[in-house]
Every structure is written in structure tokens, then in C-alpha cells.
Design a protein around this motif. Structure first.
Motif, PDB file in Angstrom:
ATOM      1  N   ARG A 181       2.314  -1.354  11.043  1.00  0.00           N
ATOM      2  CA  ARG A 181       2.703  -1.277   9.632  1.00  0.00           C
ATOM      3  C   ARG A 181       1.542  -1.660   8.712  1.00  0.00           C
ATOM      4  NH1 ARG A 181       7.370  -3.890  11.561  1.00  0.00           N
ATOM      5  NH2 ARG A 181       6.764  -5.844  10.538  1.00  0.00           N
ATOM      6  N   SER A 182       0.733  -2.616   9.136  1.00  0.00           N
ATOM      7  CA  SER A 182      -0.421  -3.038   8.333  1.00  0.00           C
ATOM      8  C   SER A 182      -1.438  -1.915   8.227  1.00  0.00           C
ATOM      9  CB  SER A 182      -1.077  -4.277   8.963  1.00  0.00           C
ATOM     10  OG  SER A 182      -0.163  -5.345   9.053  1.00  0.00           O
ATOM     11  N   ALA A 185      -0.059   0.853   5.932  1.00  0.00           N
ATOM     12  CA  ALA A 185      -0.118   0.454   4.524  1.00  0.00           C
ATOM     13  C   ALA A 185      -1.531   0.589   3.971  1.00  0.00           C
ATOM     14  CB  ALA A 185       0.381  -0.982   4.376  1.00  0.00           C
ATOM     15  N   ARG A 186      -2.522   0.105   4.708  1.00  0.00           N
ATOM     16  CA  ARG A 186      -3.907   0.172   4.223  1.00  0.00           C
ATOM     17  C   ARG A 186      -4.373   1.624   4.126  1.00  0.00           C
ATOM     18  NH1 ARG A 186      -5.084  -2.533   0.971  1.00  0.00           N
ATOM     19  NH2 ARG A 186      -7.332  -2.443   1.343  1.00  0.00           N
ATOM     20  N   ARG A 188      -2.641   4.102   3.349  1.00  0.00           N
ATOM     21  CA  ARG A 188      -2.031   4.686   2.150  1.00  0.00           C
ATOM     22  C   ARG A 188      -2.480   3.988   0.873  1.00  0.00           C
ATOM     23  NH1 ARG A 188       4.182   5.197   4.568  1.00  0.00           N
ATOM     24  NH2 ARG A 188       3.903   7.244   5.569  1.00  0.00           N
ATOM     25  N   GLU A 190      -2.036   0.835   0.191  1.00  0.00           N
ATOM     26  CA  GLU A 190      -1.055  -0.178  -0.200  1.00  0.00           C
ATOM     27  C   GLU A 190      -1.433  -1.535   0.387  1.00  0.00           C
ATOM     28  OE1 GLU A 190       2.452   1.372   1.508  1.00  0.00           O
ATOM     29  OE2 GLU A 190       2.473   3.219   0.294  1.00  0.00           O
ATOM     30  N   PRO A 193       2.025  -5.534   4.678  1.00  0.00           N
ATOM     31  CA  PRO A 193       3.298  -6.255   4.597  1.00  0.00           C
ATOM     32  C   PRO A 193       3.061  -7.768   4.587  1.00  0.00           C
ATOM     33  CG  PRO A 193       3.361  -4.562   6.301  1.00  0.00           C
ATOM     34  CD  PRO A 193       1.952  -4.643   5.837  1.00  0.00           C
ATOM     35  N   GLU A 226       8.227   8.178   8.276  1.00  0.00           N
ATOM     36  CA  GLU A 226       7.850   6.782   8.484  1.00  0.00           C
ATOM     37  C   GLU A 226       7.754   6.397   9.957  1.00  0.00           C
ATOM     38  OE1 GLU A 226       6.583   3.281   6.532  1.00  0.00           O
ATOM     39  OE2 GLU A 226       6.966   5.323   5.837  1.00  0.00           O
TER      40      GLU A 226
END
Length: 560
Positions: A181-182, A185-186, A188, A190, A193, A226
Motif C-alpha cells: 500500500r505504501s 500510494a507513493r 500515485r 499520495e 498510509p 485497487e
């Protein structure tokens, strides 16, 4: 005369004492090896043993009586100058100069084999260490285990054991999900988490995953649904992170024989097999919809859930399967090296070992390592350029180099906290322990080169009786102690003993050198056997320094 030869002479003297009727003793009670050791005070001789006190109770006689009977016969041994009985029954043994000096020839002729023993011959050891989660670079705690673990493996091998270095690859569980998830996120743009991972390396790996997927002609993983996106970053991210970890360890001189994937335990049915084995042994019970292991029968503070009420395997289930897998692969001893935060883990692991019918502390050993504090400019160093929150293996190597890093991490007992002064490790001074030892080796190499230029050759003469100076007796004593140190380091799982020994040996060599016991002729002086014999002593020291540094995975430079 080597310690091993003296041990044989001591045994022969005991046998003669029994045959002569001086001692009534069952010779089958003799231990396999009669240990001799260096006395703390030099005036007590070259070697000492308490074998008489060890045997006295079984013989039913005073230990001094046994000691005196042995002393009479040991004095007849060629090379033994004197044997004194001290206290309740200690034997203090002094060798004549020539016999003591013969050790030098033994060392030079044995070469890299000097110090190696067969004490652990026949033992198959699985040594698991580092095993850092593939969610980031190896932090300083893991680096300590890399240095200590690899050194321990080398020491165990030097004692005759067959050692397999194993890395447990944690590619299963919640930490891997957070890592994926990390990365996503990076990728994208973002923030990671709240329970995720940070640091520049996350952005680097996320970018590498995207580039790799696109290069293979697959869709941009950032645009996938996702669940699919997380799986792409999980698989690609773990693979890249673990490749980095393996490369970093290799550069640090640490390679593993086996990389065991946690996922394999769950996919192969190993967990179910372990549970079935324990059920057959009568240690499994069902309660509250869950499957439990009755570890309290084996000293644990509470019973442990193996399969939760929702059908999911608890964390200990993987431990059960993994331990059983190692034993089924034929390992006599399983040694696991864990960090300071795992101390509470020992009870359940030993209970698990006993539940399988094994012996805790024999078939399973757990070593706990304590924290490492790095100091620079007198202040704690806590931040990494790349990881952001912790100092990594790469940071340490960049600051002090591989040799200094490995030596400094391995020279202290792993079960105590360690403060490392990074500024000290970059200094070329005697206060820097790795420099002190490596410089001693470089000095021996320099003496050997100069001796060759001056026409001093070992093969032209050797007279051990000429090694009659006090500094030579001390140096010979240090050299003779090396096999005992290796055996003890292996038996106690304490490779730091090798480092501390090397510092003592280096000190003895430097003092001998400073006494001007010259290897090289001065001016018009003719080369004599004294020069040649001292060259033997110099080269024996060089060999032992190289052997010991090799056990720590540290270089033995010929020039500095």
C-alpha cells in the motif's frame, strides 16, 4: 609442543600412573580430551591443568595424590622442563625452550588449518540470522546480526560442524500488505498510509515497479483496480527490495545457503503437517472454536492458539511448521538469532521444541541480540539518507568501510548493548581495534618482505631453543591459545572471543617487535639461525592473525 601434544602426554602419564599402581582409577572415566590452559600468572609455568581434581571424586582419593603421581611421570616426557603440584592438586607445567618453540613450526606448516578442530564434527547446524522483512533496507540491528551470524557460522565450521546459513524470507502477512500500500500510494503521488513505510527508498522502488511493468508491456499498475494494483506493487516491490537486501549483504561479505520463503509454509501444507504431528503426540486441543497447542505442559506461561476460530493460522503456526521442516531436513541443531524485542518469544519456542519431542537448548537454540548505538561527533546517529528513520547497512559501510563495520559489530558479546564510535573507527591509531589488529598483520608481512630482501630464509635454519626471550615466551603462549579460543567460541556461540583474542595476540606481537628481537641482520652482521628462527615466529604470528581475521570475515592486509 602444542597444547594437543601436551594433552596426549598428560593422558599417557595418567595411564602409566594407573598401570604402576600409584593411582586406582577407572581409565574409562577419562574425558575425551584432557584440557590444559595458560595460567593467569606467568611464573606458574607455560600450562596448567586441574585434571586431578576432576578425577579425584570418582577415584575416591585426594586430588593432590593423583597430581603427584602424574607429575612424577610427566616430568619424564621429552620437552617438559618441570611439573609442579600446587594447591589442592593443580599441575603447573613448564616446557623447555625448544619444545615451546616447536609450536612455531606446527603453525607455519598447518597454515590456514591451524586452530581448526573436530570438536563439532558430525553436527549439522542450521543457523538462521538477519531475516529482515523485505519492506526496507537492513537497519543497524540487522547489520549486527549479519556480522555476528556470519562470524559464528565460520567459527562453528572451524570447530568441525556442517553449517547451513539460512535467511527466513517474510513474504507473508500484514507487514507486506502495508509495504504494498505504501508503494502504491507513493507511485500515485499520495502520502503513505498512516501505518505504512516512509523514506526515499519507497519512492525509488515504487518508480522501479512502474518502469518494470511498462517495460514488460503490461498495463501501468497505478491504473489497475485497487486489489490488482496492490498485488502488482506487492510482488514487484518485494522482489526488488529483497534483491537489494541480498546485494547489500553480499557486499558486506554475507551470503546465505538457503533463502526460505514464509509463503511456502502455507502453500505446501507444512502448517497442516505440523499440526497433525502435534495432534498425534497428544498436545493439541480444541476450545472456543480454535485449535490450541498445550505449551504450558512444557514451561510456557500460557497455551497458544495455532488455528484461530476464523480458520486463519496464527503466527506461531508458521513457527511450528518451519522448525519441523528444518528438523526433517536433517539438522541436528537449529540456531535462531533474534533481536532484543523478541526476548518474550523464547518460552513459547522452547515449549514448541519440547512438544515435538526434542530437547530445548540442544536441538533448538535462540540467541538474542541487543541494540546498537552509533555515535558520531559524540552524538547519537539515528537518521539515514535513504531510509529516513533508521541507519542502514549501506550507511554504516559508507561511513567506516566493511572491515571496520564487521569487526566492531562482532567484537562484543551480542547479548549486551553496543556503542560504536564511528569517528574512532576511521582513525589509523592503536585506539581503533580493527586498525590495531590489521596493522599487526601488515607489520608481519612487511618484516617477511624485508627478510626476503636481506636473504633471511626460513628453510635455511630453525632452532626453537633460540626463542628464549620473555617476549617470545609471551608471544608463543598467545599463539598456542588460538585453538582453545576457537573451540570455546564455537561451544559458547560467542565469536567476539576471536576478536578479543586477536587484540591480545597483536599486542604480544607489537611488544616482541619493540624488544628488537631482530629478524633482519644489522649492517655487516651475518645472517644466523637466530634471524631465521625469529622469522618463523613472525610468520607464525602472521598466519594466526590471518586465520582469526578470516573467521570474522575481515581482511588481513599486507600493507597499510
Amino acid at each position: 609442543m602444542t597444547p594437543a601434544e601436551l594433552s596426549l602426554a598428560l593422558r599417557a602419564a595418567l595411564v602409566r600412573a594407573v598401570d604402576d599402581g600409584a593411582v586406582d582409577l577407572d581409565l574409562t572415566a577419562l574425558p575425551a580430551e584432557l584440557h590444559v590452559e595458560r595460567p593467569r600468572q606467568r611464573e606458574h609455568g607455560d600450562w596448567a591443568t586441574n585434571i586431578a581434581m576432576q578425577l579425584a571424586k570418582k577415584a575416591g582419593v585426594a586430588p593432590r595424590l593423583i597430581a603427584e603421581a602424574v607429575a612424577v611421570r610427566l616430568r619424564e616426557t621429552p620437552g617438559v622442563a618441570s611439573v609442579d603440584v600446587a594447591g589442592p592438586g593443580f599441575l603447573n607445567i613448564t616446557l623447555d625452550t625448544a619444545a615451546a618453540g616447536e609450536l612455531v613450526r606446527s603453525i607455519v606448516e598447518a597454515g590456514p588449518a591451524y586452530g581448526r578442530t573436530q570438536e563439532l564434527a558430525g553436527e549439522r547446524v542450521n543457523l538462521e540470522f538477519v531475516s529482515a522483512n523485505p519492506t526496507g533496507p537492513i537497519h543497524i540491528g540487522g547489520v549486527r546480526w549479519a556480522a555476528v551470524g556470519d562470524s559464528l557460522a565460520r567459527v562453528l565450521q572451524a570447530a568441525g560442524a556442517e553449517v547451513t546459513r539460512e535467511y527466513y524470507f517474510n513474504d507473508h502477512g500484514a507487514q507486506i500488505d502495508r509495504f504494498a500500500r505504501s508503494l502504491l500510494a507513493r507511485a500515485r503521488g499520495e502520502e503513505a498510509p498512516e501505518d505504512g513505510y516512509g523514506g526515499a527508498y519507497i519512492e525509488e522502488i515504487a518508480g522501479a515497479v512502474v518502469a518494470g511493468e511498462l517495460a514488460e508491456g503490461r498495463p501501468d499498475p497505478r491504473t489497475l483496480p485497487e486489489a490488482e494494483a496492490q498485488e502488482a506493487f506487492r510482488a514487484g516491490g518485494v522482489d526488488r527490495m529483497f534483491s537489494e537486501i541480498k546485494a547489500s549483504l553480499h557486499e558486506f561479505g554475507v551470503d546465505f545457503d538457503v533463502y526460505f520463503h514464509e509463503d511456502a509454509l502455507h502453500e505446501s501444507g507444512a502448517v497442516e503437517r505440523a499440526v497433525t504431528r502435534l495432534r498425534d503426540l497428544g498436545h493439541i486441543f480444541e476450545a472456543d472454536g480454535a485449535t490450541w497447542l498445550r505449551t504450558t505442559d512444557f514451561g510456557d506461561d500460557k497455551d497458544r492458539v495455532i488455528i484461530k476460530s476464523d480458520g486463519e493460522a496464527a503466527y506461531i503456526a508458521g513457527d511450528l511448521a518451519y522448525y519441523l521442516d528444518k528438523r526433517e531436513r536433517g539438522f541436528d541443531r537449529v540456531i535462531i538469532m533474534l533481536g532484543a524485542d523478541h526476548h518474550g518469544y523464547i518460552g513459547r519456542m522452547m515449549a514448541m521444541c519440547a512438544a515435538f519431542g526434542d530437547v530445548p537448548g540442544v536441538n533448538l537454540e535462540i540467541l538474542i541480540g541487543q541494540l546498537v548505538n552509533l555515535l558520531k561527533d559524540g552524538k547519537p546517529l539515528r537518521m539515514s539518507k535513504r531510509a529516513g528513520t533508521v541507519v542502514t547497512l549501506e550507511d554504516l559501510v559508507e561511513l567506516v568501510g566493511v572491515d571496520a563495520a564487521r569487526y566492531s559489530l562482532a567484537r562484543s558479546s551480542a547479548d549486551s548493548s553496543l556503542d560504536i564510535d564511528l569517528d574512532l573507527l576511521t582513525r589509523a591509531t592503536n585506539e581503533n581495534p580493527v586498525f590495531y589488529v590489521q596493522y599487526a598483520h601488515a607489520r608481519t608481512a612487511n618484516v617477511a618482505r624485508n627478510a626476503a630482501d636481506a636473504g633471511v630464509r626460513r628453510e635455511d635454519g630453525f632452532d626453537p631453543s633460540l626463542l628464549d626471550h620473555e617476549s617470545e615466551a609471551v608471544l608463543l603462549g598467545a599463539l598456542s591459545d588460538y585453538p582453545r579460543v576457537i573451540a570455546q567460541a564455537a561451544r559458547l556461540r560467542e565469536p567476539h572471543r576471536v576478536a578479543r583474542y586477536l587484540e591480545t595476540l597483536a599486542g604480544s606481537y607489537h611488544k616482541w617487535y619493540d624488544q628488537k628481537r631482530r629478524v633482519l641482520p644489522v649492517g655487516d652482521e651475518v645472517v644466523t639461525d637466530a634471524h631465521r628462527t625469529r622469522l618463523w615466529l613472525n610468520d607464525a604470528t602472521r598466519q594466526v592473525l590471518a586465520n582469526g581475521l578470516g573467521l570474522l570475515g575481515v581482511g588481513a592486509p599486507d600493507r597499510m
